[in-house]
Enzyme design. Structure first.
Site: not given
Ligand code: NOJ
Length: 748
Positions: A284
């Site tokens: 993430d």
């Molecule tokens: C953080 C989020 O937790 C995740 O779900 C998301 O896909 C990513 N950022 C990318 O934006």
């Protein structure tokens, strides 16, 4: 649309991954040719070029800033660029000006639609209609792929049993079975039957346990045992991986002390070795870097080593791989074989998506795909199926003949951005049809709009203007709830009552004496018990998307009979968290004991009953999982199973008569629950194992048979093995998780 699947010749070769004594089939079968091409390419790559593939950059808007890194092969993927011309330019530099010309994988959070926005995933789950959800994911892919986006960070499969957690909005709720079916549907929808040049790669996330954040505060630690992981949290991930998901994202949380981005038990033992995942694993956003804040590593170099060795293939926005992997390989702290494996996984996804042959998007064609009438139609239908009727004293459906004046009020009546819900970056207000707009179109000259509250948090003590308008109206339609910003990532809440003065507004409307329909639009199940007496009917719409307005109006007017079901338990008060239908049984089950108001001042300790419940809130929720009314009534009768006893490899055939005994045509959602009475572990009191949607005309009956493979009753038991434990079981079919009479059978 349902026929619009990607049909490419099935690839014949089955790849296997090695996992010690047994061979597991890879979930991504690229074919021998592709594997050969990957090997050939890998042989040409320098270590730096390999590491470049493992680096993902948020590069939206500015090509020139990244041109040098692209040319040097330092970027394997970008996210957050949606302009087709710029995407082509990113690709052109990479493909034509870098040494090996390996195309970029372009990602974006296309979570519940791209331009045409569908209900938030919690609303998608409320449809209990995986086929329609698949069709919606196909629409999202068609729009996004047309603009050059080939990878979405969806579906989110985190089981969520705490509505304080703002990201409950992004998942399918509390139940592993429903979540798994929704996850598979989205994967198939985004990627097509066989992934190819028109697919958008799915990314199952967040692996794993993220939805169990302590206290419902986003990003918080979790303490899930291996058994809870295996029996509750992981099954949807396994289902989606086995449905062919090409990518997977690690989660932000640490579980029992280990951050997911460094959890080799999850990423290697389970994901690769047990499930045979053949796609790529991405972190993430900066979740590698955040291991420093967790106190799990001292610096970026250390966390890069931990992540690479745990099985992470791509780094989203920490730049830990880019900055340190080369040095870590040279010093022997990360083996080059680890890097090679990661790059293989990345290249495999790029080959499977056809990026090497089709790196560019047709810029001229992109616009015509967005908001296509068929897309809006699917979005409307999905929104209709997602709406849950929670209360109806007979007011709904409204009869248009008798209505001369409709008062429309409340902060969500005309909130085009907010009805799209969280993660709708690309949905545009100008295309959103709000309830107000839809009502004005349908009843020209009859709609009076007095918002009462312009936004949900607004505080007001008097509502004279709204009450005066209500008195002059034939019916009052109040649109309440929470704006998009109150749910989603980092947006947890501790109080789940309708925020601001909304409950006071509803009470004032009720006091005006006219029939009131409350429609709540929200990102989570709010605690609306105190509001129910102040309306004649209540509809609940998890933020319903672009076409939410027409969908709601069709339901209010009876063109569509509501069929949505709660994908998560609705609580009476936030103090009941966590409360979910598939809990295990205590040694002292609740048996209807006295609540606080029945206990006199002199009562001694023993009078409290000694069973498991709250003195002030009882033992039950406001609405159970799987609940939702219809304008008609359904009965489930003569439930029989085909045998008294089944072998572990058998199939249970359950038959029942479903009747529509009411005055309207409608859709029922028969739900099959089972209970494993005694196990090597205490077992859930009920578990959903099958559901379907059945449309029946008024007065019609139908005899239905559902098949439940006995293997679906397996669980990870006390011995750490997954199997069906022979013994006695109960099974029942009902319209929600709190109803139904069981039949019994045994497994031998
Ligand atoms: C953080 C989020 O937790 C995740 O779900 C998301 O896909 C990513 N950022 C990318 O934006």
């Amino acid at each position: 649309m349902r026929a619009m699947r990607i049909l490419l010749p099935a690839l014949v070769l089955v790849m296997t991954v090695s996992c010690g004594p047994r061979e597991v089939r890879s979930t991504v079968n690229a074919g021998a040719d592709v594997e050969r091409q990957i090997d050939q390419l890998l042989a040409k790559m320098t270590l730096a070029e390999k590491i470049g593939q493992m680096n993902q950059v948020s590069a939206g808007g500015d090509v020139s800033r990244y041109a040098e890194s692209l040319r040097n092969g330092q970027v394997g993927s970008i996210l957050n660029e949606v302009d087709p011309a710029r995407i082509n330019e990113f690709q052109r530099i990479t493909v034509e000006e870098s040494r090996l010309g390996i195309p970029l994988l372009v990602g974006r959070d296309v979570i519940h639609g791209f331009h045409t926005v569908f209900p938030i995933p919690l609303g998608l789950a409320a449809t209990f209609d995986p086929e329609l959800v698949e069709e919606g994911a196909r629409v999202a892919a068609a729009e996004a792929v047309a603009q050059g986006i080939r990878w979405t960070f969806s579906p989110m499969l985190d089981i969520a049993r705490d509505p304080r957690w703002g990201r409950m909005a992004e998942g399918s709720g509390e139940d592993p079975w429903l979540d798994a079916r929704m996850g598979e549907a989205m994967v198939r929808g985004y990627q097509g039957e066989v992934p190819g040049p028109s697919s958008m790669a799915a990314c199952v996330k967040h692996f794993a346990g993220y939805g169990a954040a302590e206290g419902g505060r986003d990003y918080n630690s979790t303490f899930l045992t291996e058994r809870q992981l295996r029996n509750v949290i992981l099954p949807p991930f396994e289902a989606a991986v086995k449905a062919g998901a090409l990518t997977l994202m690690t989660s932000f949380n640490d579980n029992d002390g280990i951050p997911s981005t460094a959890n080799s038990f999850l990423l290697k033992d389970i994901l690769r070795n047990e499930w045979g995942f053949g796609g790529l694993v991405v972190t993430d956003w900066n979740s590698m870097g955040e291991m420093i804040a967790h106190g799990f590593g001292t610096d970026r170099k250390e966390v890069a080593r931990l992540a690479a060795n745990a099985g992470v293939d791509m780094d989203m926005m920490t730049f830990g791989f880019l900055s340190h992997l080369e040095e870590l390989v040279r010093s022997g702290q990360v083996k080059e074989a680890v890097i090679d494996e990661a790059v293989r996984n990345i290249l495999r996804v790029k080959f499977v998506l056809g990026l090497f042959e089709h790196p560019y998007v047709d810029e001229a064609a992109a616009a015509s795909v967005q908001y296509a009438p068929a897309h809006l139609e699917t979005a409307r239908k999905t929104a209709e199926e997602s709406v849950i009727l929670l209360k109806n004293d007979g007011l709904l459906p409204l009869s248009s003949g008798r209505i001369r004046t409709i008062l429309v009020t409340g902060p969500m009546a005309d909130a085009p951005h907010d009805q799209l819900g969280t993660w709708s970056f690309d949905g545009e207000k100008s295309h959103t049809v709000t309830p107000l707009k839809a009502l004005q179109e349908r009843f020209p000259g009859k709609v009076v709009y007095v918002p009462g509250l312009t936004y949900s948090r607004q505080q007001r003590s008097r509502f004279d203007d709204v009450v005066a308008a209500a008195r002059r109206a034939d019916v009052v339609l109040a649109f309440l709830g929470e704006e998009a910003i109150l749910s989603g990532e980092a947006h947890s809440l501790a109080d789940l009552n309708l925020i601001g003065s909304q409950s006071e507004l509803l009470a004032a409307l009720k006091a005006a004496g006219k029939p009131v329909v409350a429609t709540v639009m929200a990102g989570r199940p709010l605690t609306i018990e105190r509001d129910l007496p102040n309306c004649n009917a209540m509809l609940y719409a998890f933020h319903p998307g672009t076409m939410g307005g027409p969908a709601l109006v069709n339901i209010l007017m009876g063109d569509v009979n509501p069929s949505g079901k709660t994908p998560v338990t609705f609580l009476r008060t936030v103090g009941q968290v966590p409360m979910y239908y598939s809990h295990t049984m205590t040694g002292r089950p609740y048996n209807g004991e006295t609540l606080l108001d029945g206990i006199g001042p002199e009562a001694g300790q023993t009078s409290l009953g000694n069973t498991s419940y709250y003195l002030d809130a009882g033992a039950y929720p406001l609405f159970p999982f799987g609940y939702g009314l219809s304008y008609t009534d359904f009965t489930f009768e003569d439930i029989t199973i085909d045998q008294d006893s089944y072998p572990v490899d058998g199939t249970i055939r359950v038959s029942y008569t479903l009747s529509n005994t009411g005055r309207y045509d409608g859709t029922a959602v028969p739900q099959v629950y089972i209970r494993d009475l005694v196990g090597s572990l205490t077992r859930p009191v009920k578990e959903l194992k099958h559901f379907r949607r059945v449309r029946l005309g008024a007065g019609e009956s139908i005899r239905l048979t559902d098949e439940i493979p006995v293997s679906d009753l397996a669980f990870w038991g006390a011995d750490g093995q997954k199997k069906v434990e022979p013994g006695e079981f109960q099974l029942w079919v009902a319209g929600d998780s709190a109803s139904g009479d069981p039949v019994t059978f045994s497994v031998r």
